[in-house]
Design a protein around this motif. Structure first.
Motif, PDB file in Angstrom:
ATOM      1  N   LEU A   1      -8.986   7.339  -2.003  1.00 40.66           N
ATOM      2  CA  LEU A   1      -9.633   6.198  -2.649  1.00 40.66           C
ATOM      3  C   LEU A   1     -10.724   5.610  -1.746  1.00 40.66           C
ATOM      4  N   PRO A   2     -11.662   4.848  -2.310  1.00 38.13           N
ATOM      5  CA  PRO A   2     -12.789   4.303  -1.522  1.00 38.13           C
ATOM      6  C   PRO A   2     -12.389   3.095  -0.680  1.00 38.13           C
ATOM      7  N   ARG A   3     -11.518   3.327   0.277  1.00 38.12           N
ATOM      8  CA  ARG A   3     -11.017   2.250   1.128  1.00 38.12           C
ATOM      9  C   ARG A   3     -12.163   1.612   1.917  1.00 38.12           C
ATOM     10  N   GLY A   4     -12.290   0.298   1.794  1.00 37.37           N
ATOM     11  CA  GLY A   4     -13.282  -0.438   2.576  1.00 37.37           C
ATOM     12  C   GLY A   4     -14.708  -0.322   2.077  1.00 37.37           C
ATOM     13  N   TRP A   5     -14.902   0.155   0.853  1.00 37.01           N
ATOM     14  CA  TRP A   5     -16.256   0.306   0.325  1.00 37.01           C
ATOM     15  C   TRP A   5     -16.528  -0.700  -0.786  1.00 37.01           C
ATOM     16  N   ALA A   6     -17.740  -1.216  -0.819  1.00 32.38           N
ATOM     17  CA  ALA A   6     -18.229  -2.069  -1.900  1.00 32.38           C
ATOM     18  C   ALA A   6     -19.519  -1.442  -2.423  1.00 32.38           C
TER      19      ALA A   6
ATOM     20  N   ARG B   1     -20.330  -1.155   3.385  1.00 33.11           N
ATOM     21  CA  ARG B   1     -19.011  -1.354   3.969  1.00 33.11           C
ATOM     22  C   ARG B   1     -18.545  -2.799   3.786  1.00 33.11           C
ATOM     23  N   ARG B   2     -17.276  -2.950   3.411  1.00 34.63           N
ATOM     24  CA  ARG B   2     -16.647  -4.257   3.340  1.00 34.63           C
ATOM     25  C   ARG B   2     -16.093  -4.628   4.713  1.00 34.63           C
ATOM     26  N   ASP B   3     -15.646  -5.870   4.844  1.00 34.97           N
ATOM     27  CA  ASP B   3     -15.017  -6.289   6.092  1.00 34.97           C
ATOM     28  C   ASP B   3     -13.496  -6.260   5.987  1.00 34.97           C
ATOM     29  N   ASP B   4     -12.987  -5.527   4.977  1.00 41.09           N
ATOM     30  CA  ASP B   4     -11.533  -5.358   4.845  1.00 41.09           C
ATOM     31  C   ASP B   4     -11.255  -3.932   4.358  1.00 41.09           C
ATOM     32  N   ASP B   5      -9.997  -3.635   4.090  1.00 41.96           N
ATOM     33  CA  ASP B   5      -9.591  -2.294   3.678  1.00 41.96           C
ATOM     34  C   ASP B   5      -9.253  -2.213   2.192  1.00 41.96           C
ATOM     35  N   ALA B   6      -9.918  -3.008   1.378  1.00 44.98           N
ATOM     36  CA  ALA B   6      -9.662  -2.982  -0.066  1.00 44.98           C
ATOM     37  C   ALA B   6      -9.866  -1.565  -0.612  1.00 44.98           C
ATOM     38  N   LEU B   7      -8.947  -1.145  -1.464  1.00 43.22           N
ATOM     39  CA  LEU B   7      -9.051   0.168  -2.091  1.00 43.22           C
ATOM     40  C   LEU B   7      -9.893   0.133  -3.360  1.00 43.22           C
TER      41      LEU B   7
ATOM     42  N   VAL C   1       0.844  -1.202   0.000  1.00 43.68           N
ATOM     43  CA  VAL C   1       0.000   0.000   0.000  1.00 43.68           C
ATOM     44  C   VAL C   1       0.880   1.252   0.000  1.00 43.68           C
ATOM     45  N   GLU C   2       1.955   1.214   0.760  1.00 41.86           N
ATOM     46  CA  GLU C   2       2.887   2.339   0.770  1.00 41.86           C
ATOM     47  C   GLU C   2       3.543   2.511  -0.599  1.00 41.86           C
ATOM     48  N   GLY C   3       3.796   1.400  -1.271  1.00 42.86           N
ATOM     49  CA  GLY C   3       4.348   1.469  -2.613  1.00 42.86           C
ATOM     50  C   GLY C   3       3.366   2.071  -3.602  1.00 42.86           C
ATOM     51  N   LEU C   4       2.077   1.807  -3.394  1.00 36.94           N
ATOM     52  CA  LEU C   4       1.062   2.413  -4.253  1.00 36.94           C
ATOM     53  C   LEU C   4       1.041   3.923  -4.067  1.00 36.94           C
ATOM     54  N   GLN C   5       1.192   4.383  -2.817  1.00 43.20           N
ATOM     55  CA  GLN C   5       1.283   5.819  -2.565  1.00 43.20           C
ATOM     56  C   GLN C   5       2.510   6.408  -3.263  1.00 43.20           C
ATOM     57  N   ALA C   6       3.618   5.685  -3.226  1.00 36.79           N
ATOM     58  CA  ALA C   6       4.827   6.140  -3.914  1.00 36.79           C
ATOM     59  C   ALA C   6       4.606   6.209  -5.420  1.00 36.79           C
TER      60      ALA C   6
ATOM     61  N   THR D   1      -3.382  -5.944  -9.483  1.00 40.38           N
ATOM     62  CA  THR D   1      -4.341  -6.897  -8.924  1.00 40.38           C
ATOM     63  C   THR D   1      -4.216  -6.804  -7.412  1.00 40.38           C
ATOM     64  N   GLU D   2      -5.298  -6.406  -6.760  1.00 37.06           N
ATOM     65  CA  GLU D   2      -5.271  -6.191  -5.312  1.00 37.06           C
ATOM     66  C   GLU D   2      -5.476  -7.522  -4.595  1.00 37.06           C
ATOM     67  N   LEU D   3      -4.556  -7.842  -3.694  1.00 39.94           N
ATOM     68  CA  LEU D   3      -4.605  -9.102  -2.951  1.00 39.94           C
ATOM     69  C   LEU D   3      -4.624  -8.817  -1.455  1.00 39.94           C
ATOM     70  N   LEU D   4      -5.615  -9.359  -0.771  1.00 34.33           N
ATOM     71  CA  LEU D   4      -5.702  -9.283   0.685  1.00 34.33           C
ATOM     72  C   LEU D   4      -5.800 -10.706   1.209  1.00 34.33           C
ATOM     73  N   ASP D   5      -4.759 -11.139   1.864  1.00 38.43           N
ATOM     74  CA  ASP D   5      -4.719 -12.526   2.320  1.00 38.43           C
ATOM     75  C   ASP D   5      -3.991 -12.604   3.656  1.00 38.43           C
TER      76      ASP D   5
END
Length: 380
Positions: free
Chosen positions: A51-56, A68-74, A13-18, A188-192
């Motif tokens: 960005l819409p963090r945590g929104w579906a 609201r999602r149950d994670d912090d997907a952007l 996520v920090e790399g995405l900000q960069a 491709t966003e991965l949350l695992d």
């Protein structure tokens, strides 16, 4: 997959900000999904916190809600009411200005834009829509110079879909959910297991140059397989489906099908479907002048084949009924667009279904006509 320095990359996520900061440092105007007025809309952003963090989103015919999602997907939503068309093919554009000074009249065309636009979070269906607009607006004898100028400098950071929307049918239209081409960078966003990372592919020299400037590491085989599996799950869970290989013949042979009368009783001819569609390109032109008569301007604005005035010729409208206007839109989008431009005008994004006030479903209309193909009953 396109590789970076011989490897598929992973950024945090920090790399995405960069990455965002690097894009901005190269003179791009960063535009991305944001949450506004209880919807996902595209707007300028300063950081990934916008960005819409945590929104579906929850979508069905005539229905759109954020949840609201149950994670912090952007990028954990499908698509909102807007498309990238609004930035490349503006809803309203001044074409020229004329001024009179005494007996002299000067006409100055509108200057071509020099913006460098970076679209962040572009889905596969939306990239396909941009390709279709490219064919329409710059791929033939007549070129839209404003679109061409913006398109030539646009940067596309795509996102593979991790979850299909309730009205999505991009897989039916061979337009997604995996991004195949037309991008500079694809994520491709991965949350695992608490880890939040992005698998990165590049599709251009500009994309490779950008990624080379940010922290990244090589992706493991497990991460590459996880990304593939995520996209495959999305493809198998579309909210809608529509057979598309025979639509040209099916619709053009059923122009008098009784279903057109049925849908006309529900259609409000409000033009919502054409305004949210990422490929519709119809416009009209209007002239305005000041009260002194010394200055006049010509403006181009979005229009729709659903309006009575759009087909007004020599004292009357060619398509006066809601039936004829809906039939014109649907048959052009799915059938005669192929004759005109060599491909369908639909990418399966589902916006026309979601944002129709009465929930008319283009996939259901095709299914109804196919189920009772009137042309099949004609004597041979």
């Amino acid at each position: 997959m396109t590789q970076i320095d011989g490897k598929t990359a992973i950024v945090t996520v920090e790399g995405l900000q960069a990455l965002l900061q690097t894009i901005q440092s190269r003179g791009y105007r960063a535009i991305a999904p944001t949450v506004q007025n209880q919807a996902i809309v595209y707007d300028d952003i300063e950081s990934i916190d916008d960005l819409p963090r945590g929104w579906a989103d929850e979508q069905d015919g005539g229905r759109y809600r954020l949840a609201r999602r149950d994670d912090d997907a952007l990028f954990g939503y499908s698509v909102g009411p807007q498309s990238w068309k609004k930035f490349l093919h503006a809803p309203k554009l001044r074409l020229w200005t004329a001024e009179r000074r005494g007996d002299d009249i000067s006409v100055a065309p509108e200057a071509q834009p020099d913006d460098r636009l970076a679209f962040i979070g572009v889905r596969a269906c939306e990239i396909r829509a941009i390709e279709i607009q490219d064919r329409t607006l710059i791929g033939d004898l007549y070129v839209d110079p404003h679109y061409q100028a913006l398109r030539a400098r646009a940067l596309i950071v795509a996102v593979n879909c991790g979850e299909a929307g309730g009205t999505c049918f991009c897989a039916s239209m061979q337009a997604g959910p995996r991004v195949e081409r037309g991008f500079d960078i694809a994520l491709t966003e991965l949350l695992d297991g608490g880890e939040h990372i992005f698998l990165v592919e590049t599709g251009s020299d500009e994309g490779r140059a950008l990624v080379a400037q940010i922290p990244h590491r090589a992706a493991s085989d497990r991460e590459i397989e996880a990304a593939k599996a995520l996209i495959e799950r999305t493809a198998s869970s579309m909210g809608r489906d529509m057979r598309s290989d025979d639509l040209n013949e099916l619709l053009t042979k059923n122009l008098e099908h009784p279903r057109w009368d049925e849908v006309a009783t529900r259609c409000l001819a409000c033009a919502n479907c054409t305004l949210v569609c990422p490929t519709c390109f119809c416009t009209s032109v209007e002239d305005v002048s000041d009260l002194s008569g010394e200055r006049a301007e010509r403006w181009r604005r979005w229009d729709s084949c659903f309006t009575m005035d759009f087909s007004y010729i020599h004292g009357g409208s060619v398509r006066a009924s809601a039936k004829s206007r809906y039939r014109q839109w649907m048959t052009h989008k799915l059938a005669t667009w192929i004759d005109q431009f060599g491909s369908s005008g639909c990418v399966g994004c589902g916006r026309c279904i979601t944002w129709c006030p009465v929930g008319i479903d283009i996939t259901e209309e095709v299914r109804a006509i196919r189920g009772h193909d009137a042309s099949a009953e004609e004597p041979r």
